[in-house]
Design a protein around this motif. Structure first.
Motif, PDB file in Angstrom:
ATOM      1  N   ASP A 274       0.832  -1.204   0.000  1.00  0.00           N
ATOM      2  CA  ASP A 274       0.000   0.000   0.000  1.00  0.00           C
ATOM      3  C   ASP A 274       0.866   1.254   0.000  1.00  0.00           C
ATOM      4  O   ASP A 274       0.587   2.214  -0.723  1.00  0.00           O
ATOM      5  N   ALA A 275       1.922   1.234   0.787  1.00  0.00           N
ATOM      6  CA  ALA A 275       2.811   2.400   0.852  1.00  0.00           C
ATOM      7  C   ALA A 275       3.494   2.636  -0.489  1.00  0.00           C
ATOM      8  O   ALA A 275       3.665   3.787  -0.928  1.00  0.00           O
ATOM      9  N   GLN A 276       3.895   1.560  -1.161  1.00  0.00           N
ATOM     10  CA  GLN A 276       4.571   1.703  -2.451  1.00  0.00           C
ATOM     11  C   GLN A 276       3.642   2.223  -3.537  1.00  0.00           C
ATOM     12  O   GLN A 276       4.062   3.015  -4.385  1.00  0.00           O
ATOM     13  N   ILE A 277       2.376   1.790  -3.522  1.00  0.00           N
ATOM     14  CA  ILE A 277       1.473   2.286  -4.550  1.00  0.00           C
ATOM     15  C   ILE A 277       1.147   3.762  -4.307  1.00  0.00           C
ATOM     16  O   ILE A 277       1.020   4.540  -5.260  1.00  0.00           O
ATOM     17  N   GLN A 278       1.061   4.173  -3.040  1.00  0.00           N
ATOM     18  CA  GLN A 278       0.877   5.598  -2.753  1.00  0.00           C
ATOM     19  C   GLN A 278       2.055   6.401  -3.282  1.00  0.00           C
ATOM     20  O   GLN A 278       1.890   7.448  -3.923  1.00  0.00           O
ATOM     21  N   GLN A 279       3.260   5.901  -3.012  1.00  0.00           N
ATOM     22  CA  GLN A 279       4.461   6.599  -3.477  1.00  0.00           C
ATOM     23  C   GLN A 279       4.516   6.636  -5.004  1.00  0.00           C
ATOM     24  O   GLN A 279       4.883   7.661  -5.599  1.00  0.00           O
ATOM     25  N   TYR A 280       4.158   5.527  -5.633  1.00  0.00           N
ATOM     26  CA  TYR A 280       4.201   5.469  -7.092  1.00  0.00           C
ATOM     27  C   TYR A 280       3.260   6.498  -7.707  1.00  0.00           C
ATOM     28  O   TYR A 280       3.645   7.270  -8.597  1.00  0.00           O
ATOM     29  N   LEU A 281       2.029   6.535  -7.244  1.00  0.00           N
ATOM     30  CA  LEU A 281       1.048   7.468  -7.790  1.00  0.00           C
ATOM     31  C   LEU A 281       1.466   8.908  -7.530  1.00  0.00           C
ATOM     32  O   LEU A 281       1.331   9.779  -8.399  1.00  0.00           O
ATOM     33  N   ASN A 282       1.999   9.179  -6.342  1.00  0.00           N
ATOM     34  CA  ASN A 282       2.378  10.541  -5.986  1.00  0.00           C
ATOM     35  C   ASN A 282       3.637  10.997  -6.719  1.00  0.00           C
ATOM     36  O   ASN A 282       3.800  12.178  -7.028  1.00  0.00           O
ATOM     37  N   THR A 283       4.502  10.042  -7.042  1.00  0.00           N
ATOM     38  CA  THR A 283       5.759  10.384  -7.716  1.00  0.00           C
ATOM     39  C   THR A 283       5.601  10.426  -9.228  1.00  0.00           C
ATOM     40  O   THR A 283       6.076  11.362  -9.879  1.00  0.00           O
TER      41      THR A 283
END
Length: 546
Positions: free
Chosen positions: A373-382
């Motif tokens: 979940d943390a990685q997908i948040q980072q991916y979308l935000n980045t």
């Protein structure tokens, strides 16, 4: 931002050579200006291939707007497709364990390179019923290929399939397809490009080809007042953008638009491409030039191509956030495409527009390392929304939960979960780039012009991919049921007349002709799925265009 998986479905192969003067005098002929073009017969259709429609964009014409040709003279052989425009290299490492038929789909489509390629590539093709005469006045369908604005060409598409179906239905049409510049050659983006007024060159190539159709299609027996533009993926996006340019004034170039997996997309200013332009300048040794754009025009082709191939592609980690894509240039696009829709800058023509059910699966194979979940948040935000707040990303993810039974391929339960986040990210990417823009566009135009929409849910059993991007093209170029709907639409500005009744699309009744792998292959469904998530994606895309 948008791709087409290049499908190797052509059944008629020709060596790829542009139309050139010849002394041969066999085969069907057509007179253009003071020239005779000699085509090739293929059963009940005649083909005129590789006809140049613009000056070769080489030398100082590289990274320039397309230039018209002088009047044709002489005798030309038009029996072979012209070369495709320069193709950006594809790099998609296939995940281990991917089922054999899914791997076959990827290898035999994506890796089916369109070759040969050349900078001298601005040619088009015309396919007509063999019995056509200059007085036939047949309606015309103009195909714009897809390929993520990075690759593609006309030679793998057999327009004879479309023309033959039209003959069989007793509603003959003429088919035209054109090459246009792709990747950096067609969509170079930077402040330098904007200042020089040479943005969106690939779209300008298409526009010039449409003007060529107006000037010459009557010689082939076509009616220049009855032109439909049609495309898939990047080609469908191109069709949409041709509708938005020039204040929505189509200039009489077309009267209808047929779009498969492509709509006005959420892209921003051409300066968003500055990092890719700067990298190109650096890698070609142009950094010290007083005019870097002019320097790029003088770089040897092989050296420039090698630098372009270093650009992030559609199957890179950043996926559908493309390096080379149509953007706001102040000339062809004076605002973001979705803002132009809100402003009413849309050609008032009949529309067919639809998507595949699992548009995002193919483009999520390059992000299998996003597993939490943390990685997908980072991916979308980045990658997708660097200006969005963490709260906005978290809200988005509530509409697209980690529950694999709700991800894409949709309606496949616990199957196809290559990673814990694969189906979730596939759902988001497919909706952001394809489903949400289509629904937004059609809702904005509902009641203002005739609209029909569809959903392709065929090949749902394809492992990992489901009803993936580009699977619907088989419905047309392989002679499927959509071929007949297309022919009806080109002739009558209404796709009905074959198959089940296809109801018009309105906001009050958003009905979709849905293609299924079932005993009953066509049904009518409602365009209301994932309503909250798609609506929120539209809100974010209007606020944060790519």
């Amino acid at each position: 931002m948008l791709p087409l998986v290049v499908l190797a479905i052509a059944t008629l192969k020709f060596c790829a050579v542009s139309a050139a003067p010849t002394s041969r005098a066999t085969g069907p002929t057509v007179t253009l200006d003071n020239a005779t073009f000699i085509g090739v017969s293929a059963g009940t259709v005649s083909k005129f291939l590789g006809i140049p429609f613009a000056q070769p964009p080489v030398g100082n014409l590289r990274f320039q707007l397309p230039q018209s040709l002088p009047a044709y003279n002489g005798t030309y052989s038009a029996i072979a497709f012209g070369p495709s425009c320069p193709q950006q290299a594809i790099n998609l490492p296939l995940p281990s364990g991917l089922a054999a038929n899914a791997t076959d789909f990827i290898v035999n489509s994506i890796y089916n390179a369109v070759t040969p390629a050349s900078e001298d590539c601005l040619t088009l093709n015309v396919v007509v019923p063999a019995s056509t005469t200059p007085s036939s006045k047949l309606p015309v369908v103009v195909w714009i290929f897809g390929g993520g604005f990075e690759l593609g060409g006309t030679s793998i598409y057999d327009g004879g399939v479309i023309v033959q179906r039209s003959i069989d239905l007793g509603e003959p049409v003429i088919y035209v397809s054109m090459n246009y510049r792709v990747s950096a050659f067609g969509f170079l983006a930077s402040q330098e490009v904007k200042s020089a007024g040479v943005g969106n060159i690939g779209l300008q190539d298409q526009r010039l080809a449409l003007r060529w159709v107006q000037q010459y299609i009557g010689n082939f027996g076509g009616d220049s007042t009855k032109v439909t533009i049609w495309g898939e993926s990047a080609g469908a996006i191109s069709v949409a953008l041709q509708m938005l340019t020039n204040g929505g004034n189509a200039e009489g170039l077309f009267r209808a638009a047929f779009m498969e997996s492509g709509s006005p997309i959420p892209v921003g200013d051409i300066s968003h491409g500055q990092p890719y332009y700067d990298a190109l300048v650096s890698e070609t040794g142009c950094s010290g030039a007083s005019d870097t754009l002019q320097c790029l025009r003088q770089v040897p082709y092989a050296q420039l191509m090698a630098a372009v191939d270093q650009s992030p592609g559609i199957f890179s980690y950043q996926s559908l956030v493309l390096a080379w894509v149509p953007r706001v240039d102040g000339v062809f696009l004076t605002d973001t495409p979705q803002n132009l829709v809100l402003q009413g800058s849309v050609a008032n023509v009949s529309i067919v527009s639809g998507d595949c059910d699992d548009e995002g699966t193919l483009f999520s194979l390059s992000t299998l390392n996003v597993t939490t979940d943390a990685q997908i948040q980072q991916y979308l935000n980045t990658i997708y929304m660097p200006l969005a707040s963490s709260t906005e990303i978290e809200t988005l993810l509530t509409y697209y939960p980690a529950d694999i039974t709700q991800g894409s391929p949709f309606d496949t339960g616990i199957l196809n979960a290559l990673t814990p986040e694969f189906k979730r990210l596939a759902a988001i990417q497919g909706d952001l780039v394809f489903q949400a823009p289509r629904r937004f566009f059609l809702q904005q135009r509902s009641g203002l012009q005739p609209i029909w929409s569809f959903l392709n849910k065929r090949l749902k059993s394809l492992p990992a991919l489901g009803s993936a991007h580009a699977t619907d093209i088989l419905n047309v170029y392989a002679g499927g049921d959509m071929t007949s709907y297309l022919v009806e639409f080109v002739n009558n500005l209404n796709p009905n007349g074959v198959g089940i009744n296809w109801p018009a699309y309105t906001t009050a009744s958003p009905q979709l002709l849905t293609f299924l792998d079932r005993l009953i292959p066509l049904v009518i469904t409602q365009d209301t799925y994932r309503a909250q998530g798609i609506s929120y994606l539209t809100t974010l895309s209007l606020k944060y265009p790519l």
